[in-house]
Write an enzyme that holds these catalytic residues in place. Structure first.
Site, short mmCIF file in Angstrom:
data_model
loop_
_atom_site.label_atom_id
_atom_site.label_comp_id
_atom_site.label_asym_id
_atom_site.label_seq_id
_atom_site.Cartn_x
_atom_site.Cartn_y
_atom_site.Cartn_z
CG HIS A 1 203.10 15.88 55.91
ND1 HIS A 1 203.69 14.88 56.67
CD2 HIS A 1 204.11 16.67 55.47
CE1 HIS A 1 204.99 15.08 56.70
NE2 HIS A 1 205.28 16.17 55.97
CE LYS B 1 183.49 42.66 38.37
NZ LYS B 1 184.44 43.67 37.98
CE LYS C 1 190.72 47.89 33.43
NZ LYS C 1 191.18 46.81 32.58
CD GLU D 1 189.28 36.79 36.00
OE1 GLU D 1 188.77 36.44 37.08
OE2 GLU D 1 189.77 37.91 35.83
CD GLU E 1 181.81 41.02 44.99
OE1 GLU E 1 181.69 41.98 44.19
OE2 GLU E 1 181.78 39.84 44.63
N GLY F 1 192.80 43.55 34.85
CA GLY F 1 192.77 43.43 36.31
C GLY F 1 193.79 42.45 36.85
NE ARG F 2 192.81 37.33 33.18
CZ ARG F 2 191.77 37.99 32.64
NH1 ARG F 2 191.02 38.77 33.40
NH2 ARG F 2 191.48 37.86 31.36
C1 G6Q Z 1 190.53 40.58 36.50
C2 G6Q Z 1 189.07 40.50 36.58
C3 G6Q Z 1 188.50 40.64 37.95
C4 G6Q Z 1 188.56 42.07 38.48
C5 G6Q Z 1 187.65 42.16 39.70
C6 G6Q Z 1 187.65 43.53 40.31
O1 G6Q Z 1 191.17 40.48 35.49
O2 G6Q Z 1 188.49 41.34 35.67
O3 G6Q Z 1 189.10 39.79 38.86
O4 G6Q Z 1 189.84 42.43 38.81
O5 G6Q Z 1 186.34 41.80 39.33
O6 G6Q Z 1 187.29 44.49 39.39
P1 G6Q Z 1 187.51 46.00 39.71
O7 G6Q Z 1 188.96 46.25 39.85
O8 G6Q Z 1 186.90 46.76 38.56
O9 G6Q Z 1 186.79 46.28 41.01
#
Ligand code: G6Q
Length: 554
Positions: A382, A510, A205, A351, A211, A266-267
């Site tokens: 199990h 981050k 996003k 989150e 990463e 994002g989520r």
């Molecule tokens: C989701 C969070 C988080 C995010 C990641 C990746 O709601 O904000 O999990 O999706 O940190 O972020 P980017 O999509 O910006 O790389």
């Protein structure tokens, strides 16, 4: 007003006292209509919540609490595009991504629906071209492997869904998901791939996540080295982001970019262009089926938030968390295709609701945010189910399973279903001393053995669970299920008076690592942190030396 100040809160506290000696098994015995009254059906999708420590009065009080917390008004505010994510000054409109395009949703005076439709059409064209072998790699090979590079919300949704919908996947296309900055993640993935037939999706996003950008750079270098030209990038890399400038700066042509918007968290983004890996794998028609499933749940929820499936599950979670001291909630899909669902829901719930400041900027004086965990059944039986049956913790549980499997090997699915039903039954019934005694006697145990074993062979029971049963894990069913948990999370947040849609805890993570990344790269001792962190850096530098670990021998 805070949750604990609402008029129904005190009533619920008093009501809870009436439950101390109530046994669910007795409630079932005395009320043949209990299953019918405490279950909800949306087409084939059934939620059975009768195995809960509730009666009509409990539900009425919980719903009253939801009214007092203005859950219906918050629901309307979300669906109509109000900026309820006030700490980021954003609307919260994942529901627009699956909305009927003819129903406008306005943000800042503009209807967002034409943009949504445009991106869906772009996804359809691209997915079709790749799946039909019309979009080819730099050397003319068809695409056989797709690597999604993204993390958190830009990874978990598409990965969970691609696993869940494997029976709908294109047999020629293998999906891979690289998220972790651990070099073994991208390394192990690339080891098995042929650059000529691999497509990378860089999914972020912000397009600023360390990463993702680090892994994407490794992947691009790997590709260019193998195909011998920078020109190959345009046939093998696409980007999904809200940040066109950063995509360009990375070297991906905006022609190969799929956009989404700041009002998609994002989520909550698997319904947007972030879902492109899903569309590539199962095809756009099935992707839209999944959107349709989410829309079914949206409409069901919106019509009566507090009596809906998501609203009911949210109210039950409030009941257990605050009145039964249950900080965690377990997710047990009796479906191996849903193996990543617990991880997905962990992010969605923890989150979103892992916050301790209310909308008014005050510290909450009650616990928020369930600890979500789980694994597919029957494996869990199990392993950790022992704790559920006889441990001291109180863990409400969700089971989910399909009536029909895509691999109807003789008898197996029936065994799976039987195991699932047996677990929720056993959790609810437990085993009394009399029942355990009768069993021991029937097994021929002598008096000494009975004295020794009896306390260990009894089970307290009275453990609550919900079961979701549907015909088949189709894209539509999965869409319904995920939207269900989104709305459950939202209702909880309204009751807890918190903003479920920001994530400052992620943002801090981050930034925190960037200082240490620089320091660990310098050829001198790290001394700027606390003694533990400095000591760990020192030990790491000693251990690492110049060593690069050799690849494992084949
Ligand atoms: C989701 C969070 C988080 C995010 C990641 C990746 O709601 O904000 O999990 O999706 O940190 O972020 P980017 O999509 O910006 O790389």
């Amino acid at each position: 007003m805070l949750l604990t100040d609402l008029p129904s809160w005190k009533k619920l506290q008093a009501h809870r006292q009436t439950w101390n000696d109530v046994r669910m098994r007795e409630l079932f015995r005395s009320d043949p209509g209990r299953f019918g009254r405490f279950s909800i059906q949306l087409d084939d999708f059934l939620l059975d919540y009768s195995k809960n420590l509730i009666n009509d009065e409990t539900l009425a009080l919980l719903r009253q609490l939801g009214e007092e917390a203005n859950v219906p008004a918050w629901t309307d505010a979300m669906f109509s595009g109000e900026k309820i994510n006030f700490t980021e000054n954003r609307a919260v409109l994942h529901v627009a991504l699956r909305n009927d395009p003819k129903r406008p949703i306005m943000v800042d005076g503009h209807d967002v629906m034409p943009g949504v439709v445009q991106v869906l059409e772009q996804m359809r064209r691209f997915a079709h071209a790749v799946r039909e072998g019309k979009w080819r790699g730099h050397t003319g090979k068809v695409i056989t492997d797709i690597v999604n590079i993204g993390i958190g919300g830009s990874d978990l949704g598409p990965m969970m869904v691609c696993r869940a919908l494997k029976p709908y996947g294109n047999a020629r296309i293998n999906m891979h998901f690289v998220s972790n900055v651990d070099p073994n993640h991208v390394g192990d993935t690339l080891d098995d791939l042929n650059a000529e037939s691999t497509l990378f999706i860089v999914s972020s996003k912000s397009f600023a996540t360390l990463e993702t950008l680090a892994n994407a750079k490794i992947a691009r270098r790997w590709l260019v080295e193998r195909l011998g030209s920078d020109l190959a990038v345009s046939r093998h890399f696409v980007a999904i982001s809200t940040n066109e400038e950063a995509v360009k700066a990375f070297g991906i042509d905006p022609e190969n970019m799929f956009v989404f918007w700041d009002w998609v968290g994002g989520r909550y983004s698997m319904w947007s262009a972030i879902g492109l890996p899903i569309a590539l794998y199962i095809g756009m028609d099935q992707f839209e089926e999944m959107l349709g499933g989410a829309r079914d749940m949206d409409e069901h929820f919106r019509a009566d938030p507090l009596s809906s499936i998501p609203g009911t599950l949210a109210l039950l979670s409030i009941w257990y968390q605050h009145f039964w001291d249950a900080p965690s909630h377990a997710i047990f899909p009796y479906d191996i295709h849903l193996s990543r669902l617990p991880a997905y829901l962990q992010q969605l719930c923890m989150e979103s609701n892992g916050k301790s400041t209310t909308r008014l900027g005050e510290k909450v004086n009650y616990p928020t945010g369930e600890i979500v965990w789980g694994e597919p059944g029957s494996n869990g039986q199990h392993a950790f189910f022992q704790l559920l049956h006889q441990g001291t913790r109180f863990v409400p549980t969700d089971f989910m399973l399909a009536a029909v499997t895509s691999h109807p090997f003789e008898g197996l699915h029936q065994m799976l279903v039987a195991n699932c039903f047996a677990q929720s039954e056993a959790l609810m019934l437990g085993k009394t001393e009399e029942e355990a005694l009768a069993e021991l006697k029937a097994e021929g145990a002598n008096e000494d053995a009975i004295r020794l074993l009896l306390p260990h062979k009894t089970f307290p029971g009275n453990k609550p669970s919900n079961t979701m049963l549907y015909q088949k894990l189709t894209p539509r069913t999965l869409g319904r299920m995920i939207a269900l948990y989104e709305h459950k999370t939202f209702v909880q947040s309204a009751l807890w008076s918190i903003n479920a849609f920001d994530q400052w805890g992620v943002e801090i993570g981050k930034r925190l690592s960037s200082v240490l990344i620089r320091e660990l790269g310098e050829d001198k001792a790290v001394t700027t942190h606390d003694a533990s962190t400095n000591g760990l850096c020192d030990h790491f530098q000693k251990l690492k030396g110049d060593k690069v670990f050799p690849p494992a021998e084949s």
